[in-house]
Design a protein around this motif. Structure first.
Motif, PDB file in Angstrom:
ATOM      1  N   MET A   5      82.363 -34.591  27.182  1.00  0.00           N
ATOM      2  CA  MET A   5      81.095 -33.879  27.358  1.00  0.00           C
ATOM      3  C   MET A   5      80.970 -32.742  26.354  1.00  0.00           C
ATOM      4  SD  MET A   5      80.193 -33.648  31.410  1.00  0.00           S
ATOM      5  CE  MET A   5      81.735 -32.968  31.968  1.00  0.00           C
ATOM      6  N   LEU A   6      82.042 -31.991  26.176  1.00  0.00           N
ATOM      7  CA  LEU A   6      82.021 -30.907  25.195  1.00  0.00           C
ATOM      8  C   LEU A   6      81.707 -31.444  23.809  1.00  0.00           C
ATOM      9  CD1 LEU A   6      85.117 -28.752  26.206  1.00  0.00           C
ATOM     10  CD2 LEU A   6      82.720 -28.050  26.260  1.00  0.00           C
ATOM     11  N   GLN A   7      82.361 -32.524  23.438  1.00  0.00           N
ATOM     12  CA  GLN A   7      82.163 -33.122  22.121  1.00  0.00           C
ATOM     13  C   GLN A   7      80.716 -33.556  21.924  1.00  0.00           C
ATOM     14  OE1 GLN A   7      84.754 -32.920  20.134  1.00  0.00           O
ATOM     15  NE2 GLN A   7      83.654 -33.722  18.388  1.00  0.00           N
ATOM     16  N   ILE A   8      80.157 -34.182  22.933  1.00  0.00           N
ATOM     17  CA  ILE A   8      78.761 -34.638  22.845  1.00  0.00           C
ATOM     18  C   ILE A   8      77.827 -33.450  22.667  1.00  0.00           C
ATOM     19  CG2 ILE A   8      76.857 -35.680  24.144  1.00  0.00           C
ATOM     20  CD1 ILE A   8      79.007 -37.554  25.410  1.00  0.00           C
ATOM     21  N   LEU A   9      77.992 -32.430  23.479  1.00  0.00           N
ATOM     22  CA  LEU A   9      77.123 -31.253  23.377  1.00  0.00           C
ATOM     23  C   LEU A   9      77.253 -30.579  22.019  1.00  0.00           C
ATOM     24  CD1 LEU A   9      77.644 -29.756  26.947  1.00  0.00           C
ATOM     25  CD2 LEU A   9      75.588 -30.888  26.070  1.00  0.00           C
TER      26      LEU A   9
END
Length: 61
Positions: A5-9
């Motif tokens: 999720m962090l990577q996507i954001l």
């Protein structure tokens, strides 16, 4: 999945890691509040992050 999720954001929204973490903290608080007030936590999650509800479980565990 939290790391994903962090990577996507960070990639999708151009956020720094610190900003993405802050957003996820805010989303987590809003989701817990939704559970308490009877609102739809999935809707809150997707509205705030733009991510699929599949990621919600990773945020609340």
């Amino acid at each position: 999945m939290l790391k994903e999720m962090l990577q996507i954001l960070m990639e999708r929204d151009g956020m720094s890691r610190a900003d993405a973490l802050q957003l996820l903290r805010e989303v987590q608080a809003a989701v817990y509040e939704a559970f308490e007030t009877g609102e739809d936590p999935e809707e809150i999650f997707t509205d705030m992050t733009g991510l699929e509800p599949d990621y919600l479980l990773a945020l609340i565990v």
